[in-house]
Each structure stands twice: as structure tokens, then as C-alpha cells.
Design a protein around this motif. Structure first.
Motif, short mmCIF file in Angstrom:
data_model
loop_
_atom_site.label_atom_id
_atom_site.label_comp_id
_atom_site.label_asym_id
_atom_site.label_seq_id
_atom_site.Cartn_x
_atom_site.Cartn_y
_atom_site.Cartn_z
N ILE A 143 115.58 89.04 67.09
CA ILE A 143 114.72 88.41 66.27
C ILE A 143 113.29 88.83 66.87
N SER A 144 112.28 89.12 66.03
CA SER A 144 111.12 89.80 66.55
C SER A 144 110.20 88.43 66.93
N PRO A 145 109.00 89.04 67.60
CA PRO A 145 108.18 87.66 68.36
C PRO A 145 107.54 86.78 67.28
N GLU A 146 107.36 87.00 66.11
CA GLU A 146 106.53 86.39 64.99
C GLU A 146 107.24 84.88 64.81
N ASN A 147 106.50 83.79 64.45
CA ASN A 147 106.96 82.63 63.96
C ASN A 147 107.72 82.45 62.69
N GLY A 148 108.92 83.42 62.70
CA GLY A 148 109.65 82.95 61.54
C GLY A 148 110.62 81.70 61.71
N ASP A 149 111.62 81.77 60.82
CA ASP A 149 112.64 80.96 60.96
C ASP A 149 113.94 81.27 61.90
N GLY A 150 114.07 82.42 61.98
CA GLY A 150 115.32 83.24 63.14
C GLY A 150 116.47 83.39 61.99
N LEU A 151 117.61 83.18 62.75
CA LEU A 151 118.93 83.65 61.90
C LEU A 151 119.77 82.34 61.92
N ALA A 152 120.64 82.23 61.06
CA ALA A 152 121.68 81.43 60.84
C ALA A 152 123.08 81.73 60.51
N PHE A 153 124.12 81.65 61.36
CA PHE A 153 125.55 81.96 60.91
C PHE A 153 125.90 80.91 59.81
N VAL A 154 126.42 81.18 58.63
CA VAL A 154 126.62 80.31 57.56
C VAL A 154 128.13 80.24 57.27
N VAL A 155 128.65 79.42 56.74
CA VAL A 155 129.97 79.25 55.91
C VAL A 155 129.66 78.61 54.74
N LEU A 156 129.87 79.31 53.83
CA LEU A 156 129.23 78.76 52.28
C LEU A 156 130.23 78.54 51.42
N PRO A 157 130.54 77.52 50.51
CA PRO A 157 131.39 77.52 49.36
C PRO A 157 131.12 78.36 48.36
N THR A 158 132.43 78.70 47.71
CA THR A 158 132.26 79.55 46.61
C THR A 158 131.15 79.36 45.50
N GLY A 159 130.79 78.15 45.24
CA GLY A 159 129.94 77.65 44.45
C GLY A 159 128.54 77.82 44.74
N PHE A 160 128.33 78.33 46.19
CA PHE A 160 126.89 78.13 46.62
C PHE A 160 126.15 79.49 46.00
N PRO A 161 124.84 78.95 45.38
CA PRO A 161 124.00 80.26 44.76
C PRO A 161 123.84 81.33 45.56
N SER A 162 124.24 82.59 45.37
CA SER A 162 124.38 83.75 46.32
C SER A 162 122.74 84.35 46.08
N ASN A 163 122.25 84.42 44.94
CA ASN A 163 120.93 85.36 44.60
C ASN A 163 119.77 84.38 44.65
N SER A 164 119.88 82.97 45.18
CA SER A 164 118.64 82.13 44.97
C SER A 164 118.35 82.04 46.37
N PHE A 165 116.91 82.29 46.74
CA PHE A 165 116.43 82.38 48.09
C PHE A 165 115.02 81.74 48.01
N ASP A 166 114.81 81.05 49.14
CA ASP A 166 113.24 80.86 49.40
C ASP A 166 112.87 81.48 50.61
N GLY A 167 111.55 81.28 51.05
CA GLY A 167 111.04 82.22 52.05
C GLY A 167 110.87 81.40 53.60
N SER A 168 111.58 80.16 53.58
CA SER A 168 111.93 79.27 54.82
C SER A 168 113.13 78.85 54.67
N SER A 169 113.53 78.07 55.84
CA SER A 169 114.71 77.29 56.20
C SER A 169 115.79 78.28 56.10
N PHE A 170 115.77 79.27 56.58
CA PHE A 170 116.85 80.61 56.74
C PHE A 170 117.31 80.93 55.06
N GLY A 171 116.42 80.70 54.27
CA GLY A 171 116.85 81.09 52.69
C GLY A 171 117.84 80.30 52.24
#
Length: 360
Positions: A102-130
Motif C-alpha cells: 500500500i503506497s504512503p498516501e492517506n487512502g483506505d487500504g485493503l480488505a479481504f472480503v467474503v461476499l454473498p452472491t447478491g452483493f452488487p459487484s459493479n457498484s463502488f464508491d471511492g471510500s470505505s474499501f469500495g
């Protein structure tokens, strides 16, 4: 007459054991991505969503680009199940390890996720790990292990250098300061993480190191959770998600291995819950999916057959003892009769009659 039901019951038990082990073997899954080559069936196994893209000659995946409000996700396409809740259905454990920076800038970082099949795959925002759009829809069914580099007071972050476990919300149920092991998440250096879930103990463990040579013996973070109860028989996807927030932070994943396995028996596991991975820095062990799957199926067949034979032997042994105790006739023990010789002698006896005056 008693042997017929014994055989029938033993065969039934053996069939149930065989079915259980076979089902567990069929649910297991392993993959290892030491490089991300899109020309080798990459698209059939891996989905790159949002801004995620392959970089550095197919050697890594950049999930967030160096721009404001960038977000992306790396997902393994084949769904998995944790099942459980029924003795006839196995609960599944998993182990995953990956290397990232992770580069030094003040972003959110990285998250390992387990998502149900109904989770919207193509819907993102620029914060909160998307993850914010999906959490609003399927929040209670989402698990995220966050490597957080931004202190967000709205969700109670303790600092901008911590690991947290999120269940259905971005407010972590448990956090740990990474500074306690003298590491910085957004140092730009390659880091290594191991995440293990044991379905038997219902315990989730997270480890972190700046070296891939040896897996740390002590976890940095532990949390009790029942994933089989959380999702039951629902299909879920595993992957990694990131967002840059109001910065140009970039997050890169260099390698990723995942192993889903049944909890019974322990000797069938292709990889222990707490292995010590020994490899060169930056290189993770390669797991061959087809060969390991065949070996697990063969092991399952042998285990089922062995359990059936052992069960039949025990049932027949107990039945034999019980039948002997109820037997109405007892056969006496016969001893051989051998002739015995006796010696005898003739004995002469003299009788003296007394006289009239009493003298002999």
C-alpha cells in the motif's frame, strides 16, 4: 438369523460415512496465484472489477489506481459454501495467504472480503474499501478483514495503521494496532498476511509479517465467529477490495493462495489450519488443484470404506457377546477319564475268644 440385520445396518452406516466424506471432498477448493497471467484461463477464474487491472508484466494486480476516489476489487469467480448446522453436512474451514503493498498516501487500504452472491459487484464508491453501496443492501451478510490506513472517526477507527474484523458493517468488531509488531501498512513495502478460519473451534485468526519466509506462530488478531451459521448453504465469493479515498493511494496484490477444506478428519487436510509456510520472500507454495482434489477424493473413499468395516466389526462383536449371554443351554465342560490302578494286599485277622474266668 442375526447376521442379516447386522450386515444391513453396517452397510447403512458405511454408506452414510462414505456419503459424508465424499460430499466434504467435493466441496473443497484450492488455488494458488503466484502471477496473474490473463492468457492462461485467467478470466475463467478471476474477475477484476472497478479500477482493478493487471500490471508489471502480469506479475501483480493494481486494485486502486493513483487517482482520487479510485476503487476496485479482485474476486475469485467460483462460489464457495461454509454449510454446517447439520451433522450430515460438513462445516468448512479455510486458509488464505497473500502478499500486497500500500503506497504512503492517506487512502483506505485493503480488505479481504467474503461476499454473498447478491452483493452488487459493479457498484463502488471511492471510500470505505469500495464496499459502502453493497453494505447498504447486504450488510449483515458481509465479512471483511480490513488493513486500514485511514483513521475514520465515523466508524471508530483507533488510528491509521490497524487491522480490523468487520461483520456486516464498517465499524470493526475487533481491531489491533499494527504498530504493536513494528509494521506500517502504508509503507509501500511488500507485506504478507495469513487468514485462517477453523470451523471446529469457530475461530478466525489474522497474521501479518514483512517476510514470507515463516508464518508467525502467534496471530495478531483473533475473533470467534460461526461462518456456517452466518451463511448456511448460501453461496459466497472471496476476494480483495480497496479504495483510495481522497488521495492517490495505490494498492497492489502480488500473489494469492486460498484453501477451503472440511474439518473431518484432520489427516485429510491438504494444509493444516496453522501451517508454517517456508518459501523464498515473495513466493508462496503452489497448490495443484486437480492433483490435490483427486488425492482428497481417494482419501475419502479409503476413509469411508475403513469406517464401514470397523463399524461392522464392532457391531458384530457386541452382538456375539450379547447372544452368548442370552443362550438358554450351558454345555458342561468334559474332562477325559483315564484308568487309575489301585494296589491291594491280603490281611489276616486272628480273633481270640476270652475264657470264662476272664483271662485270655
Amino acid at each position: 438369523m442375526a447376521t442379516f440385520p447386522i450386515s444391513r445396518y453396517s452397510l447403512s452406516i458405511a454408506f452414510l460415512v462414505f456419503s459424508f466424506v465424499t460430499q466434504a471432498a467435493s466441496l473443497e477448493l484450492s488455488f494458488s496465484l503466484k502471477k496473474f497471467d490473463k492468457h492462461q484461463n485467467f478470466s475463467s477464474e478471476i474477475a477484476l472489477l472497478g479500477d482493478a487491472q493487471i500490471v508489471d508484466g502480469d506479475s501483480s494486480v493494481m486494485i486502486t489506481r493513483p487517482s482520487v476516489s479510485s476503487a476496485g476489487r479482485l474476486i475469485y469467480k467460483k462460489p464457495i459454501r461454509f454449510i454446517g448446522g447439520d451433522r450430515r453436512k460438513p462445516s468448512m474451514s479455510f486458509s488464505t495467504n497473500f502478499s500486497f503493498s500500500i503506497s504512503p498516501e492517506n487512502g483506505d487500504g485493503l480488505a479481504f472480503v467474503v461476499l454473498p452472491t447478491g452483493f452488487p459487484s459493479n457498484s463502488f464508491d471511492g471510500s470505505s474499501f469500495g464496499l459502502t453501496p453493497g453494505l447498504k443492501k447486504r450488510g449483515t451478510r458481509v465479512l471483511a478483514i480490513e488493513f486500514d490506513t485511514f483513521m475514520d472517526t465515523k466508524v471508530g477507527d483507533p488510528n491509521g495503521n490497524h487491522i480490523g474484523i468487520d461483520v456486516g458493517t464498517l465499524v470493526s468488531t475487533k481491531v489491533k494496532n499494527v504498530s504493536s509488531i513494528n509494521l506500517v501498512l502504508k509503507s509501500g513495502k511488500k507485506l504478507y498476511s495469513w487468514i485462517d478460519y477453523d470451523a471446529e473451534t469457530k475461530n478466525l485468526e489474522v497474521r501479518l509479517s514483512d517476510s514470507g519466509d515463516v508464518k508467525p506462530s502467534a496471530p495478531l488478531l483473533c475473533y470467534g465467529i460461526d461462518l456456517s451459521g452466518m451463511w448456511k448453504e448460501e453461496d459466497v465469493f472471496v476476494g480483495m477490495s480497496s479504495s483510495s479515498g481522497n488521495s492517490s493511494q495505490t494498492t497492489i496484490v502480488y500473489s494469492w493462495s486460498f484453501n477451503l477444506r472440511s474439518t473431518i478428519p484432520s489427516w485429510l487436510h491438504s494444509q493444516p489450519v496453522d501451517p508454517r509456510v517456508i518459501a523464498k520472500p515473495g513466493k508462496l507454495p503452489l497448490i495443484h488443484k486437480r492433483s490435490s482434489c483427486v488425492l482428497r477424493i481417494l482419501a475419502g473413499l479409503l476413509f469411508g470404506t475403513g469406517c464401514g468395516a470397523l463399524t461392522a466389526f464392532i457391531v458384530m462383536f457386541v452382538w456375539t457377546i450379547y447372544a452368548n449371554k442370552r443362550s438358554p443351554s450351558v454345555v458342561p465342560v468334559e474332562f477325559p477319564v483315564e484308568p487309575v490302578e489301585f494296589a491291594y494286599e491280603k490281611i489276616k485277622v486272628a480273633v481270640v475268644e476270652p475264657t470264662k474266668d476272664g483271662n485270655k
